[in-house]
Enzyme design. Sequence first.
Site, PDB file in Angstrom:
ATOM      1  N   ASP A 213       0.852  -1.173   0.000  1.00 27.21           N
ATOM      2  CA  ASP A 213       0.000   0.000   0.000  1.00 27.21           C
ATOM      3  C   ASP A 213       0.898   1.235   0.000  1.00 27.21           C
ATOM      4  O   ASP A 213       1.803   1.322  -0.823  1.00 27.21           O
ATOM      5  CB  ASP A 213      -0.973  -0.047   1.185  1.00 27.21           C
ATOM      6  N   TYR A 343      -2.935  11.198   0.648  1.00 29.62           N
ATOM      7  CA  TYR A 343      -3.466  11.060  -0.713  1.00 29.62           C
ATOM      8  C   TYR A 343      -3.415  12.391  -1.444  1.00 29.62           C
ATOM      9  O   TYR A 343      -3.082  12.452  -2.634  1.00 29.62           O
ATOM     10  CB  TYR A 343      -4.910  10.535  -0.657  1.00 29.62           C
ATOM     11  N   HIS A 401      -4.448  -7.758   0.350  1.00 30.74           N
ATOM     12  CA  HIS A 401      -3.799  -6.454   0.377  1.00 30.74           C
ATOM     13  C   HIS A 401      -3.032  -6.236   1.679  1.00 30.74           C
ATOM     14  O   HIS A 401      -1.970  -5.636   1.681  1.00 30.74           O
ATOM     15  CB  HIS A 401      -4.866  -5.366   0.197  1.00 30.74           C
TER      16      HIS A 401
END
Length: 423
Positions: A213, A343, A401
């Site tokens: 990630d 982000y 993930h």
Amino acid sequence: MAPQSLSLTRRGLLAASMAAGAIAALPGALHAAADNTAIRPFRVAVPKEDLADLRRRLAATRWPDQETVADRSQGVRLAAMKELVQRWRTDYDWRKAEGKLNAHPQFLTAIDGLDIHFLHVRSRHPDALPLIITHGWPGSVFELLKTIGPLTDPTAHGGRAEDAFHLVIPSLPGFGFSGKPTGTGWAPDRIARAWAVLMERLGYRRYVAQGGDWGAPVSHALARQAPPGLLGIHVNLPAAVPPEIAAALGAGGPVPADLSDKERAAYDALDTFFKKNRAYSVMMATRPQTIGYALTDSPVGLAAWMYDYNGGEPERLLAKDDFLDDVTLYWLTNSAASAARLYWENGPRGIIVASAQKTADIALPVAVTVFPGEIYQAPESWARRAYRNLVHFHEVDRGGHFAAWEEPDLFSAELRAAFRPLR
């Protein structure tokens, strides 16, 4: 130096204390307290008033009406969220989560004006290789705790003494117990530079790095920067998407006709992710402050936002209390907005497309493990195009993930194999 002892509250006061013996875990790199590079012992101690406040808010939840479909295509289903929140409010015990963290040496140190929280667990094996591992979103250091035993003490977990690691597990800036940036600029490149400072400050002259990630772009940035002592990296979310595939995904261009079966499957998985499951990323990349108001005010809103990640992976592959440890950490540290800003800092490029992470600039050895439940299963052909010095590529049969969280033994075995040639 006596351990510090403060308190953690949701208003931003952080606790720092630990048992006196833990200081000995540092390899001769403890600085004087007056020095702003000091490494300060840390221990989690959440006031009971904060836990009572959380339970009151959970009990007072104002629920939305039920979804109008029989699947999760509109998001997290009401029945699933009510079940989770019932456990959170009545049966879940944060003190057990605190115990998981406080079982390991934890520290704070200021780097580039920001406090960085990290776990530092040294192996009993003298020739252990230092390894810095970076978590992602909506994860935290919790997602890596189950790997500490297998990585630092491989002989107790089916490995060999010569495969041992000394572990450094930092919390990303704005996440958990790390400080919250008050200005812009804390993107993966800057975080990677901070990690290089951290490893140097700990006295490590040879080390490797790993990430999934957000940990993947941070590890990629480290490899591009190639600080002295970094031997190579391992990633489990590779930036291996070729330019023509990225163009087809992002701009609706034609899909190449000559894709192999594995390449077509990877394209289809990416297409589904970009069309159906990427809304969280776009929202945080463009409006982290806006989403922060809702997530900061409502613990159920925060839980639902995190629970919906990657098509509901927490529901599929993690125990409920594992997930609740993580979401409670975000709530108690009031880090929903500060974590979302990563982000925004990275921009709309995302964390998968190779061109965004400049993988062609990486000369150091790179290792890749592909887990079947990942956002996409990177084909080896794409990985070899992305990394000119790919030294390890392996497809495993389970895990998703959050591979370290879900399959810690398998994940640890992959790291042992990946880094064995670099020792």
